[in-house]
Design an enzyme around this catalytic site. Sequence first.
Site, PDB file in Angstrom:
ATOM      1  N   ASP A 140       3.704   0.034  12.102  1.00 50.17           N
ATOM      2  CA  ASP A 140       2.420  -0.311  11.849  1.00 50.17           C
ATOM      3  C   ASP A 140       2.347  -2.015  12.132  1.00 50.17           C
ATOM      4  OD1 ASP A 140       2.692   1.309   8.319  1.00 50.17           O
ATOM      5  OD2 ASP A 140       2.165   1.749  10.398  1.00 50.17           O
ATOM      6  N   ARG A 192      -4.017  11.083   3.791  1.00 47.75           N
ATOM      7  CA  ARG A 192      -2.565  11.641   4.060  1.00 47.75           C
ATOM      8  C   ARG A 192      -1.616  11.757   2.976  1.00 47.75           C
ATOM      9  NH1 ARG A 192       0.635  13.975   8.087  1.00 47.75           N
ATOM     10  NH2 ARG A 192       2.840  13.484   7.893  1.00 47.75           N
ATOM     11  N   CYS A 216      -4.972  12.481  12.564  1.00 47.48           N
ATOM     12  CA  CYS A 216      -5.958  11.385  12.489  1.00 47.48           C
ATOM     13  C   CYS A 216      -5.790  10.763  13.663  1.00 47.48           C
ATOM     14  CB  CYS A 216      -5.697  10.329  11.273  1.00 47.48           C
ATOM     15  SG  CYS A 216      -3.934   9.746  11.774  1.00 47.48           S
ATOM     16  N   ARG A 272      -9.166   0.246   3.848  1.00 49.61           N
ATOM     17  CA  ARG A 272      -8.272   1.302   3.326  1.00 49.61           C
ATOM     18  C   ARG A 272      -6.792   0.771   3.154  1.00 49.61           C
ATOM     19  NH1 ARG A 272      -7.720   6.726   6.626  1.00 49.61           N
ATOM     20  NH2 ARG A 272      -6.093   6.996   5.073  1.00 49.61           N
ATOM     21  N   VAL A 278       7.176   6.183  17.728  1.00 45.50           N
ATOM     22  CA  VAL A 278       7.024   6.875  16.262  1.00 45.50           C
ATOM     23  C   VAL A 278       5.793   7.807  16.383  1.00 45.50           C
ATOM     24  CG1 VAL A 278       6.557   6.440  13.691  1.00 45.50           C
ATOM     25  CG2 VAL A 278       7.932   5.099  15.052  1.00 45.50           C
ATOM     26  N   ARG A 323       0.188  14.205  12.737  1.00 44.50           N
ATOM     27  CA  ARG A 323       0.669  14.076  11.592  1.00 44.50           C
ATOM     28  C   ARG A 323       0.968  15.387  11.013  1.00 44.50           C
ATOM     29  NH1 ARG A 323      -1.355   8.850   9.952  1.00 44.50           N
ATOM     30  NH2 ARG A 323       0.616   8.840   8.938  1.00 44.50           N
ATOM     31  N   PRO A 324       1.975  16.214  11.470  1.00 42.19           N
ATOM     32  CA  PRO A 324       2.193  17.338  10.960  1.00 42.19           C
ATOM     33  C   PRO A 324       2.996  17.141   9.483  1.00 42.19           C
ATOM     34  CG  PRO A 324       3.647  17.088  12.791  1.00 42.19           C
ATOM     35  CD  PRO A 324       2.661  15.997  12.586  1.00 42.19           C
ATOM     36  N   VAL A 325       3.173  18.283   8.804  1.00 40.91           N
ATOM     37  CA  VAL A 325       4.032  18.174   7.405  1.00 40.91           C
ATOM     38  C   VAL A 325       5.027  19.081   7.667  1.00 40.91           C
ATOM     39  CG1 VAL A 325       2.025  17.155   6.091  1.00 40.91           C
ATOM     40  CG2 VAL A 325       2.427  19.877   6.256  1.00 40.91           C
ATOM     41  N   ASP A 326       5.439  19.683   8.652  1.00 43.74           N
ATOM     42  CA  ASP A 326       6.432  20.923   8.735  1.00 43.74           C
ATOM     43  C   ASP A 326       7.749  20.397   8.021  1.00 43.74           C
ATOM     44  OD1 ASP A 326       6.429  18.980  10.901  1.00 43.74           O
ATOM     45  OD2 ASP A 326       8.426  19.974  11.792  1.00 43.74           O
ATOM     46  N   LEU A 327       8.071  19.180   8.210  1.00 44.69           N
ATOM     47  CA  LEU A 327       9.549  18.685   7.552  1.00 44.69           C
ATOM     48  C   LEU A 327       9.165  18.583   5.892  1.00 44.69           C
ATOM     49  CD1 LEU A 327      10.234  15.673   9.687  1.00 44.69           C
ATOM     50  CD2 LEU A 327      11.287  18.177   9.681  1.00 44.69           C
ATOM     51  N   LYS A 360       0.980  -1.124   0.040  1.00 39.94           N
ATOM     52  CA  LYS A 360      -0.169   0.005   0.018  1.00 39.94           C
ATOM     53  C   LYS A 360       0.891   1.295   0.126  1.00 39.94           C
ATOM     54  CE  LYS A 360      -1.940   1.325   4.183  1.00 39.94           C
ATOM     55  NZ  LYS A 360      -1.432   2.868   4.567  1.00 39.94           N
ATOM     56  N   ASN A 361       1.971   1.412   0.813  1.00 42.73           N
ATOM     57  CA  ASN A 361       2.682   2.717   1.074  1.00 42.73           C
ATOM     58  C   ASN A 361       3.492   2.725  -0.092  1.00 42.73           C
ATOM     59  OD1 ASN A 361       1.237   3.090   3.286  1.00 42.73           O
ATOM     60  ND2 ASN A 361       2.621   2.312   4.648  1.00 42.73           N
TER      61      ASN A 361
HETATM   62  C1  EPZ Z   1       4.273   6.552   6.644  1.00 41.63           C
HETATM   63  O1  EPZ Z   1       3.470   7.787   7.323  1.00 41.63           O
HETATM   64  C2  EPZ Z   1       3.123   5.555   6.327  1.00 41.63           C
HETATM   65  N1  EPZ Z   1       2.236   5.972   5.440  1.00 41.63           N
HETATM   66  C3  EPZ Z   1       2.675   4.987   7.663  1.00 41.63           C
HETATM   67  O2  EPZ Z   1       1.731   3.971   7.391  1.00 41.63           O
HETATM   68  C4  EPZ Z   1       3.702   4.603   8.583  1.00 41.63           C
HETATM   69  O3  EPZ Z   1       3.047   4.274   9.857  1.00 41.63           O
HETATM   70  C5  EPZ Z   1       4.608   5.895   8.849  1.00 41.63           C
HETATM   71  O4  EPZ Z   1       5.200   6.124   7.473  1.00 41.63           O
HETATM   72  C6  EPZ Z   1       5.804   5.469   9.701  1.00 41.63           C
HETATM   73  O5  EPZ Z   1       6.627   4.411   9.022  1.00 41.63           O
HETATM   74  C7  EPZ Z   1       2.446   6.073   4.124  1.00 41.63           C
HETATM   75  O6  EPZ Z   1       3.530   5.626   3.704  1.00 41.63           O
HETATM   76  C8  EPZ Z   1       1.499   6.404   3.079  1.00 41.63           C
HETATM   77  P1  EPZ Z   1       6.300   9.863   8.843  1.00 41.63           P
HETATM   78  P2  EPZ Z   1       4.071   9.282   7.314  1.00 41.63           P
HETATM   79  O7  EPZ Z   1       6.390  11.054   8.191  1.00 41.63           O
HETATM   80  O8  EPZ Z   1       5.157   9.392   6.101  1.00 41.63           O
HETATM   81  C9  EPZ Z   1       6.331  12.940  12.420  1.00 41.63           C
HETATM   82  C10 EPZ Z   1      -0.308   2.626   7.823  1.00 41.63           C
HETATM   83  O9  EPZ Z   1      -0.879   2.171   8.550  1.00 41.63           O
HETATM   84  N2  EPZ Z   1       6.438  14.181  11.209  1.00 41.63           N
HETATM   85  O10 EPZ Z   1       7.213   8.930   8.948  1.00 41.63           O
HETATM   86  O11 EPZ Z   1       3.041  10.173   7.614  1.00 41.63           O
HETATM   87  C11 EPZ Z   1       5.106  12.115  12.677  1.00 41.63           C
HETATM   88  O12 EPZ Z   1       4.128  12.997  13.192  1.00 41.63           O
HETATM   89  C12 EPZ Z   1       0.220   4.071   7.818  1.00 41.63           C
HETATM   90  O13 EPZ Z   1       0.103   2.188   6.564  1.00 41.63           O
HETATM   91  C13 EPZ Z   1       6.615  15.510  11.592  1.00 41.63           C
HETATM   92  O14 EPZ Z   1       6.659  15.564  12.920  1.00 41.63           O
HETATM   93  O15 EPZ Z   1       5.068   8.909   8.520  1.00 41.63           O
HETATM   94  C14 EPZ Z   1       5.266  10.910  13.003  1.00 41.63           C
HETATM   95  O16 EPZ Z   1       5.344  11.190  14.493  1.00 41.63           O
HETATM   96  C15 EPZ Z   1       0.177   4.819   9.153  1.00 41.63           C
HETATM   97  N3  EPZ Z   1       6.882  16.315  10.877  1.00 41.63           N
HETATM   98  C16 EPZ Z   1       6.743  10.642  12.643  1.00 41.63           C
HETATM   99  O17 EPZ Z   1       7.390  12.073  12.200  1.00 41.63           O
HETATM  100  C17 EPZ Z   1       6.489  16.083   9.361  1.00 41.63           C
HETATM  101  O18 EPZ Z   1       6.589  16.682   8.532  1.00 41.63           O
HETATM  102  C18 EPZ Z   1       7.019   9.796  11.601  1.00 41.63           C
HETATM  103  O19 EPZ Z   1       5.946   9.992  10.530  1.00 41.63           O
HETATM  104  C19 EPZ Z   1       6.425  14.583   9.089  1.00 41.63           C
HETATM  105  C20 EPZ Z   1       6.267  13.861  10.110  1.00 41.63           C
END
Ligand code: EPZ
Length: 447
Positions: A312, A95, A119, A404, A334, A124-128, A25-26
């Site tokens: 996950d 997302r 969610c 999903r 995480v 789930r911020p997007v600041d990075l 999926k991812n």
């Molecule tokens: C991906 O989400 C996956 N989704 C998630 O799978 C997975 O759990 C996650 O990576 C971790 O492996 C997809 O690939 C579509 P992150 P993502 O950015 O990219 C923080 C599932 O069940 N963060 O690695 O959103 C964030 O809040 C889903 O299949 C910031 O602070 O995860 C989290 O605490 C759930 N700022 C941590 O980083 C940012 O700009 C890791 O999130 C981005 C993230």
Amino acid sequence: MADSSVLHIWGGHRLQGHVKISGAKNSALAIMAGSLLCSGDCRIHNVPLLVDVERMGQVLSALGVRLQRHGDILDINASDLTSSKAPYELVTQLRASFFAIGPILARLGVAQMPLPGGCAIGARPVDLHVRGLQAMGAEVQVEHGICNAYVPGSSRRLQGAKIYLDIPSVGATETLMMAATLAEGETIIENAAREPEVVDLANFCIAMGAKIHGAGTSKISIQGVSKLHSTEYTIIPDRIEAGTFLVVGAITRSDLMLSPVAPEHLVPVIAKLRDIGVTVIEEAPDCLHVLPAERLIATDIETLPHPGFPTDMQAPFMALLSIAEGDSVINETVFENRLRHASELNRLGADIRVKGNTAFVRGVPMLSGAPVIGTDLRAAAALVVAGLAANGKTTIQGLHYLDRGYDRLDFKLQQLGAKIQRVKGSVLDSQETGSITNSEPSIVPKK
Ligand code: EPZ
């Protein structure tokens, strides 16, 4: 998928047979976003049948992308992007669609992307993502829930940059790697995410002519090019679906075969199962065999970015550890709110206490069926796993989460002999109402 559907599971039965693992999926979601980088035809194989894939297809369609699905093949043509504005209601539901901001900006020099919002599992911020795009020369303002980005200057082309990610974010790594493929000059992403799905996306972009080195390590370098060409690509197997079925085999003490899988993507999961006493054998390069364990032994888990134990897989493992002998400690590092399935597992007779981001699981001899509710995708999966082992009948709501992220999970379990039924209509009537349906989600993107 009707939200009022429920799953009835009569647990305590051993399963057996072979289960086919679908595409990841991812990877599929990231690669669909990546197809925006190509001004030609792309053919993607091994695309799973998922609501999230359908939704991503709708987002791409809204941007002017043409998509056509034939079974697990998805044909995508993003040569004529007619919009840089993704629909609000779609992005807030998915997302992963936010990751498309990178390719859109790289192709058009402008993008209006709704913020994905939080969610069940966290803010789930997007600041990075945003800071990385700004480092590459984009101007980004957030107003009214929309991320407005544009590249100033006549070329409207992003510039290569050195970027350090405070967190090895999967999504931020993917957004920035995609944006960098068409930027001017070299981009270096330090502290990049190392997940297999990041590598899969990089390989897809390389197949389109991108110059990417180091994907899968914490330092990725991308040399921008002016254009990417058509390609045909096959998505890797879903390691989380495979891990979930390994846990299904372990908790029901069944003898199951899984393929195709990539065992190298499942090292922490297989290692943990072996700690618990479960035998997992690599029968062939892409086939895993899980065998019944004499006893299930408690162990501790800490979720970490890859190659650590995947977040996950935390919920399904909590279900498994709830009937292991002894006390287990699960630390979720995480996401800040990803232990909500503990209370639902306790309804099934588990003995779990949660303090902050740590769950203390005291193994019990047996779970007992009850009505429960999935609060997010992997929590719902954990409840299915627990229901398969519980004595009596478990009724699970929240199937929209399940659909999903799992390709026909209940159908695949039925094929293994599980006593499981998906029932549309009223939720908790004692007698079953409505028709029994298979778990074929509706079709993926329209043409
Ligand atoms: C991906 O989400 C996956 N989704 C998630 O799978 C997975 O759990 C996650 O990576 C971790 O492996 C997809 O690939 C579509 P992150 P993502 O950015 O990219 C923080 C599932 O069940 N963060 O690695 O959103 C964030 O809040 C889903 O299949 C910031 O602070 O995860 C989290 O605490 C759930 N700022 C941590 O980083 C940012 O700009 C890791 O999130 C981005 C993230």
